[in-house]
Design an enzyme around this catalytic site. Structure first.
Site, PDB file in Angstrom:
ATOM      1  N   LYS A 153       2.708  -3.547  14.250  1.00 54.17           N
ATOM      2  CA  LYS A 153       1.855  -2.564  14.936  1.00 54.17           C
ATOM      3  C   LYS A 153       2.697  -1.428  15.500  1.00 54.17           C
ATOM      4  O   LYS A 153       2.384  -0.259  15.351  1.00 54.17           O
ATOM      5  CB  LYS A 153       1.070  -3.224  16.082  1.00 54.17           C
ATOM      6  N   ASN A 209     -29.929  -2.732  12.943  1.00 56.90           N
ATOM      7  CA  ASN A 209     -28.471  -2.854  13.058  1.00 56.90           C
ATOM      8  C   ASN A 209     -28.219  -4.112  13.882  1.00 56.90           C
ATOM      9  O   ASN A 209     -28.768  -4.249  14.972  1.00 56.90           O
ATOM     10  CB  ASN A 209     -27.888  -1.612  13.756  1.00 56.90           C
ATOM     11  N   GLY A 210     -27.435  -5.035  13.361  1.00 57.15           N
ATOM     12  CA  GLY A 210     -27.146  -6.272  14.103  1.00 57.15           C
ATOM     13  C   GLY A 210     -27.206  -7.462  13.153  1.00 57.15           C
ATOM     14  O   GLY A 210     -27.190  -7.311  11.934  1.00 57.15           O
ATOM     15  N   GLU A 238       3.550  -9.538  13.839  1.00 61.99           N
ATOM     16  CA  GLU A 238       2.398  -8.629  13.870  1.00 61.99           C
ATOM     17  C   GLU A 238       2.593  -7.572  14.963  1.00 61.99           C
ATOM     18  O   GLU A 238       2.334  -6.392  14.756  1.00 61.99           O
ATOM     19  CB  GLU A 238       1.120  -9.419  14.090  1.00 61.99           C
ATOM     20  N   LYS A 298      -5.279   3.040   4.438  1.00 64.10           N
ATOM     21  CA  LYS A 298      -6.055   1.951   5.040  1.00 64.10           C
ATOM     22  C   LYS A 298      -6.119   0.758   4.088  1.00 64.10           C
ATOM     23  O   LYS A 298      -6.092  -0.379   4.498  1.00 64.10           O
ATOM     24  CB  LYS A 298      -7.479   2.423   5.379  1.00 64.10           C
ATOM     25  N   GLU A 302       4.110   0.731  12.722  1.00 66.26           N
ATOM     26  CA  GLU A 302       3.085   1.506  12.003  1.00 66.26           C
ATOM     27  C   GLU A 302       2.677   2.773  12.727  1.00 66.26           C
ATOM     28  O   GLU A 302       2.461   3.802  12.116  1.00 66.26           O
ATOM     29  CB  GLU A 302       1.815   0.652  11.883  1.00 66.26           C
ATOM     30  N   CYS A 310     -23.807  -0.616  10.711  1.00 64.52           N
ATOM     31  CA  CYS A 310     -24.957   0.150  10.224  1.00 64.52           C
ATOM     32  C   CYS A 310     -25.268   1.322  11.153  1.00 64.52           C
ATOM     33  O   CYS A 310     -24.847   1.360  12.301  1.00 64.52           O
ATOM     34  CB  CYS A 310     -26.193  -0.761  10.158  1.00 64.52           C
ATOM     35  N   ARG A 335     -19.377   5.836  10.341  1.00 65.45           N
ATOM     36  CA  ARG A 335     -19.457   4.437  10.782  1.00 65.45           C
ATOM     37  C   ARG A 335     -19.145   3.462   9.641  1.00 65.45           C
ATOM     38  O   ARG A 335     -18.996   2.269   9.867  1.00 65.45           O
ATOM     39  CB  ARG A 335     -20.836   4.131  11.354  1.00 65.45           C
ATOM     40  N   TRP A 340     -24.086  -1.198   6.475  1.00 68.14           N
ATOM     41  CA  TRP A 340     -22.784  -1.869   6.289  1.00 68.14           C
ATOM     42  C   TRP A 340     -23.137  -3.335   6.046  1.00 68.14           C
ATOM     43  O   TRP A 340     -23.579  -4.030   6.961  1.00 68.14           O
ATOM     44  CB  TRP A 340     -21.934  -1.689   7.544  1.00 68.14           C
ATOM     45  N   HIS A 365      21.146 -17.294  15.607  1.00 68.10           N
ATOM     46  CA  HIS A 365      21.618 -17.189  14.217  1.00 68.10           C
ATOM     47  C   HIS A 365      21.752 -15.739  13.763  1.00 68.10           C
ATOM     48  O   HIS A 365      21.587 -15.425  12.594  1.00 68.10           O
ATOM     49  CB  HIS A 365      20.640 -17.953  13.299  1.00 68.10           C
TER      50      HIS A 365
HETATM   51  C1  AGP Z   1      -2.070  -3.551   9.107  1.00 73.70           C
HETATM   52  O1  AGP Z   1      -2.021  -2.850  10.345  1.00 73.70           O
HETATM   53  C2  AGP Z   1      -1.762  -2.648   7.952  1.00 73.70           C
HETATM   54  N1  AGP Z   1      -2.631  -1.542   7.915  1.00 73.70           N
HETATM   55  C3  AGP Z   1      -1.573  -3.388   6.647  1.00 73.70           C
HETATM   56  O2  AGP Z   1      -0.460  -4.222   6.801  1.00 73.70           O
HETATM   57  C4  AGP Z   1      -2.766  -4.246   6.157  1.00 73.70           C
HETATM   58  O3  AGP Z   1      -2.908  -5.363   6.980  1.00 73.70           O
HETATM   59  C5  AGP Z   1      -2.435  -4.729   4.732  1.00 73.70           C
HETATM   60  O4  AGP Z   1      -2.299  -3.593   3.912  1.00 73.70           O
HETATM   61  C6  AGP Z   1      -3.500  -5.652   4.155  1.00 73.70           C
HETATM   62  O5  AGP Z   1      -4.711  -4.971   4.048  1.00 73.70           O
HETATM   63  P1  AGP Z   1      -6.039  -5.807   3.737  1.00 73.70           P
HETATM   64  O6  AGP Z   1      -6.255  -6.715   4.907  1.00 73.70           O
HETATM   65  O7  AGP Z   1      -7.123  -4.777   3.591  1.00 73.70           O
HETATM   66  O8  AGP Z   1      -5.798  -6.589   2.470  1.00 73.70           O
END
Ligand code: AGP
Length: 606
Positions: A483, A96-97, A479, A601, A486, A2, A27, A70, A502
């Site tokens: 990262k 906010n909180g 993961e 995103k 990406e 928020c 934000r 938010w 393997h």
């Molecule tokens: C993660 O770094 C990516 N941006 C991507 O893999 C993301 O996790 C995936 O698209 C799922 O998104 P969501 O959690 O909003 O469903």
């Protein structure tokens, strides 16, 4: 999260408040509102511009408070938007909180005849202040007395019709900055909204309050002990303020991990009983008691979080658990037996494949649950029940703080379900203690950022990486590789370390480094063997190890130590050094890590 913005001075407050909210839009929010004592309250769902038609000469007053919301408790709606008023609409608050004990406060206020119109935790603050205002006739004393009843976090601004030239503010856990102008004063969640008017700011500390009038400001504690604080000059530009002084939102959000861990668990641990309280699952508790199988699903990082959750839930609930990519689950002709629950994990709550998987499993009549960060998002609305992350908006495209929150919520879910399905109180209490200690341990992890930056510099030129992990950290290998891919566009593969023989080991040579996740856990010796296999083929190894592990540093080229924690929680601490590693490599390669090429995103298309 928020945004709060307030003004008191001699000019018309409405355009100033509107501009302040516009600056705070970054934000993330879903609704907004303004209160000006002489003009009244405006609220809108959606963007701040929804207020614009009312702003101007006809909505006049020389003071006001405003807010971008938010959602954490209660869907985005005008009723839930701030400012929130008391029963007589005499005074209004913006907050906010998270008010941890809002339910008991709400119950007490309702019993005493207060009319509470929203589903939010914040509105109870207005009614508690109202009670003390009626008694003390002083807004300042009413606010400080009211806040003594509150558990949780707040950044709050309060303004009343009876004293329109006095704004009372207070801070506990949510930032509040005062803008010191010439005969005018501002309050905001961050300095970006005041920069257009003054560079003289004062950041309140936790436990501090302030009263702002056109004549000046006073700072004091909840016990009314005077505090003398000198304004400082901020030389940041607005963009820098929005990023909290960090170069990118991604780094800011990685650094928020300790706060996110505290917020995601706030009010949800019943440590003395070794249990968790997840309000969003209360309605389906009966069904969960008899659940026979759990299918976890998601995409990208959310799927990898689900793989960690699978290990947690299997270990402590005795329920068969599988994790399946949503983009596969939606097409599988799975035979779902009755008593199967599907758990969708999604930060945005809008990912097309995850939504499709949920709809397909609902068609089979299954119970669907969600772990979602964005309140009232499509997946949150279409699942039967769920748990919100309370991680705040994540602006960087790469999932960092949201992923950390997803893992913690899965640990809370393990407690919640485990204790229903035979998990001992001892095991529950041990896991609960581990969760409670995460914020402090994460602080220690972040102190390694400088070392990780130096290691990133050393490895930033390589074009291929192998990430290895086992059991709880098997998904973290994937993961960590994701990262790096990406934000630096480098080829990186996550692999179960047991798979080395393997095939993957054929790739290893001095140009193909390995990142090994090797906590002192039940598979430590196996991981050491894998590291030795890599070293025997001239491969470089960067290891994430448990603090105190002296053996590892003789074996590998570089090591970052991570505090010890409950085995099921090691992924939470191990993932953040990999987020930092990816961040620094991406920046060193000259990329905009907040907006990586080709990525969105939220992938709302298939
Ligand atoms: C993660 O770094 C990516 N941006 C991507 O893999 C993301 O996790 C995936 O698209 C799922 O998104 P969501 O959690 O909003 O469903």
């Amino acid at each position: 999260m928020c945004g709060i913005f307030g003004y008191v001075g001699t000019k018309n407050a409405s355009p100033i408040l509107f501009n302040g909210l516009k600056t705070l839009e970054y934000r993330g929010y879903d609704s907004a509102g303004i209160f000006i004592p002489e003009a009244g309250v405006l609220k809108t769902v959606g963007v701040v511009d929804g207020l614009l038609e009312h702003i101007g000469s006809n909505f006049f007053g020389t003071s006001g408070i405003s807010h971008t919301r938010w959602a954490t408790h209660g869907v985005p709606s005008k009723e839930n938007a701030h400012p929130h008023g008391d029963c007589s609409s005499e005074l209004f608050i913006v907050h906010n909180g998270i008010v941890e004990n809002y339910q008991e406060l709400r119950d007490r206020l309702t019993k005493k005849g207060h009319t509470i119109v929203s589903d939010t935790d914040s509105e109870v603050l207005a009614h508690i202040v109202e009670e003390h205002f009626l008694r003390t006739k002083s807004l300042e004393r009413a606010v400080t007395s009211a806040l003594k009843e509150v558990r949780g976090t707040y950044g709050i601004a309060v303004l009343s019709k009876s004293d329109p030239n006095t704004i009372v503010v207070a801070r506990m856990g949510s930032p509040i900055v005062l803008g010191i102008g010439d005969g005018e004063y501002f309050v905001s969640s961050d300095a970006s909204a005041v920069l257009g008017y003054t560079k003289q700011v004062i950041y309140l500390n936790d436990g501090e309050c302030a009263t702002l009038t056109p004549k000046g400001y006073r700072i004091f504690t909840l016990r009314h002990k005077k505090r003398t604080r000198r304004p400082t000059d901020i030389d940041w530009d607005i963009e820098e303020v929005k990023k909290g002084g960090y170069e990118y939102f991604m780094l800011k959000e990685i650094m928020e991990a300790p706060d996110v861990l505290a917020d995601s668990a706030r009010g949800r641990l019943v440590s003395e009983k070794g249990m968790a309280r997840l309000g969003g699952l209360e309605d389906v508790k009966g069904k969960l008691k008899h659940v026979k199988r759990i299918v976890i699903t998601g995409c990208g990082s959310a799927y990898y979080a689900g793989l960690v959750g699978r290990s947690m839930l299997e270990a402590y609930t005795g329920i068969p658990v599988e994790a399946e990519l949503a983009s596969e689950l939606r097409y599988r002709s799975v035979v779902f037996d009755k008593g199967t629950a599907v758990l969708a994990i999604s930060q945005s709550g809008e990912t097309a494949d995850t939504l499709a998987a949920i709809r397909e499993t609902k068609r089979h009549g299954l119970l669907t649950l969600g772990i979602v960060n964005v309140v009232d998002s499509t997946i949150a609305r279409e699942t039967d029940a769920g748990v919100y992350n309370h991680a705040g908006p994540e602006i960087g495209v790469a999932s960092t703080k949201a992923f950390v929150s997803q893992l913690e919520v899965l640990a809370l879910l393990t407690l919640f379900l485990g204790r229903m399905h035979g998990m001992s109180k001892k095991d529950g209490a041990e896991l609960a203690r581990g969760i409670a200690r995460l914020p402090k341990k994460m602080d220690e992890v972040l102190k390694e950022a400088g070392r990780i930056k130096r290691i990133a510099k050393k490895y930033s030129k390589y074009n291929n990486f192998l990430f290895l992990g086992r059991t709880y950290n098997f998904p973290i290998a994937f993961e960590g590789a994701l990262k790096l891919k990406e934000v630096s566009y480098i080829h990186a593969e996550g692999y179960g370390a047991g798979e080395m023989k393997h095939g993957p080991i054929a790739m290893i040579d001095k140009s193909f480094p390995t990142v090994a996740i090797v906590p002192k856990d039940s598979v430590y010796e196996k991981m050491i063997s894998n590291i030795e296999e890599v070293k025997a083929r001239d491969g470089k190894v960067f290891a994430l190890a448990s603090r105190g592990d002296k053996k590892i540093e003789k074996l590998v080229d570089d090591v970052v130590y991570v505090p010890k924690t409950h085995e099921a929680l090691t992924p939470i601490l191990m993932t953040v050094p990999l987020q930092l590693f990816a961040y620094y490599v991406g920046v060193m390669r000259g990329y905009n890590v907040d907006r990586p090429r080709n990525l969105a995103k939220s992938v709302t298309v298939e």
